[in-house]
Scaffold this active site. Sequence first.
Site: not given
Ligand code: FBP
Length: 553
Positions: A210, A181, A86, A207-208, A150
């Site tokens: 979250d 991951d 993400g 990165k994230t 992803r």
């Molecule tokens: P990452 O862990 O890859 O950084 O993504 C986090 C996130 O933004 C979460 O907060 C959210 O649940 C998810 O990605 C949403 O995924 P998508 O972009 O596939 O809708």
Amino acid sequence: MKISPLQKARAAYAPKLPVALRNTAKVKVIAGEPTTAVSDVEKIKELFPTTFGSPVLTFEQKADACTCACGCDAPAINVGVILSGGQAPGGHNVIAGLFDGIKSINKNSKLYGFLKGPDGLVKNEVMELTSDIIDAYRNTGGFDMIGSGRTKLETEEQFEKGYQHCKALGISALVIIGGDDSNTNACLLAEYYKGKNIPIQVVGCPKTIDGDLKNEWIETSFGFDTACRVYSELIGNIGRDANSAKKYWHFIKLMGRSASHIALECGLQTQANITIISEEVEEKKMTLDEVVTYMANIVAARSAAGNNFGVALIPEGLIEFIPEIKVLIAELNDLLAKEADAFGKLTDAEAKIEFVKARLASETGKVFASLPTGIQAQLCNDRDPHGNVQVSLIETEKMLAEMVKSKLKTIDGYKGKFAAQVHFFGYEGRCAAPSNFDADYCYSLGYNAAALIGAGVTGYMSSVRNMTKSSDEWIAGGIPITMMMNMERRHGHDKPVIKKALVRLDGAPFKYFASVREKWAVETSYVYPGPIQYFGPSEVCDLVTETLTLEKA
Ligand code: FBP
């Protein structure tokens, strides 16, 4: 291409760097003691025989620079970069820092961007990132320079294809910018290449939004700061609206696939009336009814004081942390996989709900029956390609608003008015222009990744820490990824993974929050953080999250 005035002015921002990286020709590498793993040490050692045990590296500046013509006799290097998962604010600055870092090692070094995430490496979709391209993206949000994806890099076939594609471009190092991951997979790739004497180094960057990739060495993942500031600005605006009109309760779901760091940080920044922390719900084994009762009691208490309004923050991953719902979801996943054909023939939501009700075990059946019909339908419908319920698509905020409304009818003496507005803040914050914190941190992480490549290491994560202090005190270096690993059960198999950092209930941010939340619940003590400031005095531009501030206090 038209760009906004802010974008134009912001392009000139020069991110700060740790002292150790300010003169590449003087970088000195200090190696610590051999390292181990978080747990399951023998298993991790067996799975990563060549990268396990590497020392923590710290960069320092030596007194004298080298004196050759180019300032350094290091050879030119070709590096590939991948954005994984993400979006998170600051990704472009990691790439800009990496670009400047490898150019400072040798001006003939080249940077290649693999397109659309790890897939680009496997499918050989790649472009050279020239200074014109890099300059157009400095200090901007988003991942659109090269795109993200992803796809998981985990098979030998992918590793081999990646090798061939790198070899064709003379790439001797890969930088993978991703979450827990993706960095785990970066380590698998590093191990594979090193084990086979393939001359490609692999370095990860944390990165994230979250915020769940952190530990003693990685203080925070990038993007968390900016995303939380965007959400907190919006929550503050909503709080002010609620306090002006005094007629709505706002139920706001905040992104964060599983950990509640974002909800906690936004709660701390805005002093919302209610902030639910999934990790606490799980720890206390709270039922859904208990969560609803907790919220309804606060609504009733505020109402008794004449305040029929409020703000409640709900973490995106909550539903999976409520033990009884977890069991229900697991049973539903099994049931719908087993009865896929019969279930697939049903077209309307009502029939699907009846089908499920007739087959669930008695306890889970009761939990299912207690949910609003809309949520029952979502639990039946939204499944990912692996057959799992897509929890992020479940409108928890709506479910809780409906259930609180019903619960209020059962509370003795409650005579208030309850009108709810629901919101979901997620994508709004993921591509915002990075705050100074993220712009600096990301640029430093990228520049530091170049220094790790220059140091010849592999299987490391770029680490810049001591970030609550001035940049003169930031510590740059590299952390062996195996050091952050343990074994976890994933899709029925034991796998080596970087340990995910959930909100710690014994950590300073949660403990502080727990000490003030009752006051915030009943009183209206909202804080209005306002928009991220990119220009102006340091006290409004160079902020650090409440989480990091409390953790480092
Ligand atoms: P990452 O862990 O890859 O950084 O993504 C986090 C996130 O933004 C979460 O907060 C959210 O649940 C998810 O990605 C949403 O995924 P998508 O972009 O596939 O809708």
